[in-house]
Design a protein around this motif. Structure first.
Motif, mmCIF file in Angstrom:
data_model
loop_
_atom_site.group_PDB
_atom_site.id
_atom_site.type_symbol
_atom_site.label_atom_id
_atom_site.label_comp_id
_atom_site.label_asym_id
_atom_site.label_seq_id
_atom_site.Cartn_x
_atom_site.Cartn_y
_atom_site.Cartn_z
ATOM 1 N N LEU A 308 53.178 45.346 47.590
ATOM 2 C CA LEU A 308 53.442 45.332 46.151
ATOM 3 C C LEU A 308 53.169 46.718 45.591
ATOM 4 O O LEU A 308 52.078 47.259 45.777
ATOM 5 C CB LEU A 308 52.534 44.308 45.463
ATOM 6 N N PRO A 309 54.158 47.327 44.915
ATOM 7 C CA PRO A 309 53.900 48.617 44.265
ATOM 8 C C PRO A 309 52.868 48.478 43.157
ATOM 9 O O PRO A 309 52.754 47.438 42.519
ATOM 10 C CB PRO A 309 55.279 48.992 43.693
ATOM 11 N N GLY A 310 52.134 49.554 42.923
ATOM 12 C CA GLY A 310 51.188 49.585 41.817
ATOM 13 C C GLY A 310 49.748 49.495 42.270
ATOM 14 O O GLY A 310 49.447 49.113 43.401
ATOM 15 N N LEU A 311 48.870 49.843 41.361
ATOM 16 C CA LEU A 311 47.440 49.773 41.622
ATOM 17 C C LEU A 311 46.966 48.331 41.562
ATOM 18 O O LEU A 311 47.554 47.490 40.883
ATOM 19 C CB LEU A 311 46.687 50.609 40.590
ATOM 20 N N ASP A 312 45.904 48.035 42.265
ATOM 21 C CA ASP A 312 45.301 46.708 42.223
ATOM 22 C C ASP A 312 44.660 46.512 40.855
ATOM 23 O O ASP A 312 43.797 47.292 40.446
ATOM 24 C CB ASP A 312 44.240 46.602 43.328
ATOM 25 N N VAL A 313 45.094 45.483 40.125
ATOM 26 C CA VAL A 313 44.558 45.291 38.772
ATOM 27 C C VAL A 313 43.056 45.073 38.780
ATOM 28 O O VAL A 313 42.392 45.299 37.769
ATOM 29 C CB VAL A 313 45.254 44.123 38.047
ATOM 30 N N GLY A 314 42.510 44.660 39.909
ATOM 31 C CA GLY A 314 41.073 44.474 40.004
ATOM 32 C C GLY A 314 40.296 45.766 39.876
ATOM 33 O O GLY A 314 39.085 45.755 39.641
ATOM 34 N N THR A 315 40.983 46.903 40.022
ATOM 35 C CA THR A 315 40.325 48.209 39.908
ATOM 36 C C THR A 315 40.507 48.823 38.525
ATOM 37 O O THR A 315 40.084 49.954 38.297
ATOM 38 C CB THR A 315 40.892 49.173 40.960
ATOM 39 N N LEU A 316 41.122 48.110 37.607
ATOM 40 C CA LEU A 316 41.515 48.703 36.331
ATOM 41 C C LEU A 316 40.608 48.307 35.166
ATOM 42 O O LEU A 316 41.056 48.200 34.023
ATOM 43 C CB LEU A 316 42.965 48.317 36.019
ATOM 44 N N GLY A 317 39.338 48.071 35.448
ATOM 45 C CA GLY A 317 38.379 47.812 34.388
ATOM 46 C C GLY A 317 38.719 46.579 33.585
ATOM 47 O O GLY A 317 38.978 45.506 34.130
ATOM 48 N N ASP A 318 38.751 46.734 32.256
ATOM 49 C CA ASP A 318 38.978 45.575 31.387
ATOM 50 C C ASP A 318 40.459 45.319 31.138
ATOM 51 O O ASP A 318 40.802 44.473 30.311
ATOM 52 C CB ASP A 318 38.237 45.757 30.063
ATOM 53 N N PHE A 319 41.347 46.028 31.826
ATOM 54 C CA PHE A 319 42.782 45.851 31.596
ATOM 55 C C PHE A 319 43.207 44.406 31.828
ATOM 56 O O PHE A 319 43.946 43.831 31.028
ATOM 57 C CB PHE A 319 43.576 46.794 32.503
ATOM 58 N N THR A 320 42.724 43.810 32.917
ATOM 59 C CA THR A 320 43.071 42.424 33.214
ATOM 60 C C THR A 320 42.571 41.485 32.116
ATOM 61 O O THR A 320 43.293 40.583 31.681
ATOM 62 C CB THR A 320 42.483 41.995 34.568
ATOM 63 N N ASP A 321 41.350 41.700 31.663
ATOM 64 C CA ASP A 321 40.798 40.854 30.597
ATOM 65 C C ASP A 321 41.602 40.999 29.311
ATOM 66 O O ASP A 321 41.828 40.009 28.586
ATOM 67 C CB ASP A 321 39.336 41.223 30.333
ATOM 68 N N ARG A 322 42.046 42.188 29.012
ATOM 69 C CA ARG A 322 42.825 42.401 27.794
ATOM 70 C C ARG A 322 44.213 41.773 27.907
ATOM 71 O O ARG A 322 44.756 41.281 26.925
ATOM 72 C CB ARG A 322 42.923 43.897 27.480
ATOM 73 N N LEU A 323 44.769 41.773 29.122
ATOM 74 C CA LEU A 323 46.035 41.073 29.330
ATOM 75 C C LEU A 323 45.866 39.573 29.112
ATOM 76 O O LEU A 323 46.711 38.911 28.497
ATOM 77 C CB LEU A 323 46.559 41.326 30.743
#
Length: 431
Positions: A308-323
């Motif tokens: 899968l292209p892209g960074l692992d969302v688990g490494t993106l701080g609060d980005f996942t929570d904000r999504l």
């Protein structure tokens, strides 16, 4: 392991990393992407290939209308929620910044290539005078609307198109994408399959520009690493019975099978395993790497892998929570970061130009990504807008990575992750 490899600057049909049979590669730094894409029209020049445009200092008072044609229905519908959430979060961040730009989003469905949903949606969006359209997710769908969008002088910006055909498409410099070409994903996937000890490979492939392009690049990488593709069976969008493809590929007795499909994998995978093929010898791609915990029997694909292209969302701080705050139902985050960054880049280009016309925005997209201009690195809209208002150049690095567009609107830096399925049929990044 995260390895950076330079690609050939040529855009011929050569492999992405010429002469390198690299395994386990999860990140690639390109100086160009190989491509068998159509050449641009003779009257066209590559997007923003010259020096960066001057940024005029001063406050802005801009209203930017952005449309989306992302999959609310069809074979890629599972990608719609994270992509629309990425768009919505970017819109919120820009509007909340209150720095002279207001984004007005208009969300529409892209469907898939079995319908004319995308054409209807694009016609509606163009009638509302949008400056840019985010989408489509499917390369095949984008091919049905790219001329309609760019012909209207509107920016088309896909967060997920990966077909190499778009690199030199005659798009009037109006087509851009945050997703890397499938020449890169195929390089990683083919080498991963070989690294796992497989000598022979079968492929079941969606017969469109995405499927055949990714299958070809996977084949090239796998065979360059010493393997042999012993069977490849195609199917068309809209097909619902895959018995013939399964029989054709399993008859060749491959060590592994790669499924280059969209959500047809929900039907193909149980049938393949039911026929006796081991579930841990399947390989998935971005079009079907999904949470199958509610679709498959426990353990059905445990040990199988995918890319899968892209960074692992688990490494993106609060980005996942904000999504999740935007869409609490989200369980898959594929291409959410690329969608967020697509909106950010369009907005920053408009802010830099102090103009919301699509043809003007396209002239500034490369430089706000850092492709030209030698700007100051920024990672959020507030910092970027303040710098632009001061007349400074910026280099936006987003949640999907540095982006940094080349002269054809392709990202020159990309990460391809390798993922593995657990016993509950959910996947996690391993490389």
């Amino acid at each position: 392991m995260s390895v950076f490899a330079k690609a050939s600057a040529s855009r011929s049909v050569r492999a992405v990393v010429t002469g390198v049979a690299m395994v386990g590669v999860s990140a690639l730094l390109l100086t160009g992407c190989s491509s068998n894409a159509a050449e641009p029209a003779a009257s066209e020049s590559p997007a923003a290939s010259g020096d960066a445009q001057t940024i005029k200092a001063g406050d802005r008072n801009l209203t930017l209308k952005i449309g989306t044609v992302l999959p609310q229905s069809g074979a890629l519908a599972f990608l719609g929620p994270p992509e629309e959430a990425g768009v919505a979060l970017a819109v919120k961040d820009i509007n909340d910044a209150d720095l002279g730009m207001k984004i007005e989003p208009v969300y529409r469905d892209s469907g898939d290539t079995t319908t004319d949903t995308a054409t209807v949606s694009v016609t509606d969006l163009l009638s509302q005078d949008v400056s840019a359209i985010i989408g489509a997710a499917s390369s095949g769908v984008s091919k049905t609307v790219i001329d309609q969008i760019t012909g209207a002088g509107v920016v088309q910006f896909s967060p997920a198109n990966t077909s190499a055909d778009f690199t030199k498409y005659a798009d009037k410099d109006l087509y851009w994408r945050t997703a890397p070409s499938d020449l890169l994903q195929g390089e990683v996937l083919g080498n991963q399959i070989a690294e796992d000890g497989n000598s022979t490979l079968g492929l079941i492939v969606l017969n469109d520009s995405y499927g055949t392009g990714l299958a070809d690049s996977t084949t090239a990488a796998f065979e360059a690493a010493g393997g042999k593709v012993v069977a490849k069976s195609l199917f068309n969008e809209g097909d619902s019975n895959f018995a013939a493809q399964i029989s054709e590929v399993t008859a060749a007795n491959p060590d592994a099978i790669a499924l280059v499909t969209f959500d047809q994998a929900k039907v193909i995978t149980p049938a393949l395993v039911g026929s006796g093929f081991p579930g841990d010898k399947l390989y998935f791609v971005d079009g079907n790497l999904a949470d199958y915990s509610k679709d498959f029997a426990p353990g059905l694909v445990a040990g199988s892998k995918g890319t899968l292209p892209g960074l692992d969302v688990g490494t993106l701080g609060d980005f996942t929570d904000r999504l999740k705050a935007v869409d609490p139902t989200l369980t898959d985050f594929s291409y959410a970061a690329e969608s967020y960054d697509a909106v950010m880049l369009v907005a920053l280009a408009a802010y830099a130009a102090n103009d919301v016309k699509g043809t003007t925005i396209s002239k500034y997209l490369r430089q706000v990504s850092g492709g030209t201009g030698d700007g100051t690195k920024v990672t959020d809209f507030k910092a970027a807008a303040k710098a632009l208002a001061a007349g400074d150049q910026v280099n936006y690095d987003g949640f999907s990575g540095p982006v940094t567009f080349d002269e054809y609107g392709d990202p020159t830096e990309a990460t391809i992750g390798v993922y593995e399925y657990a016993a509950d049929n959910t996947y996690a990044r391993i490389n």
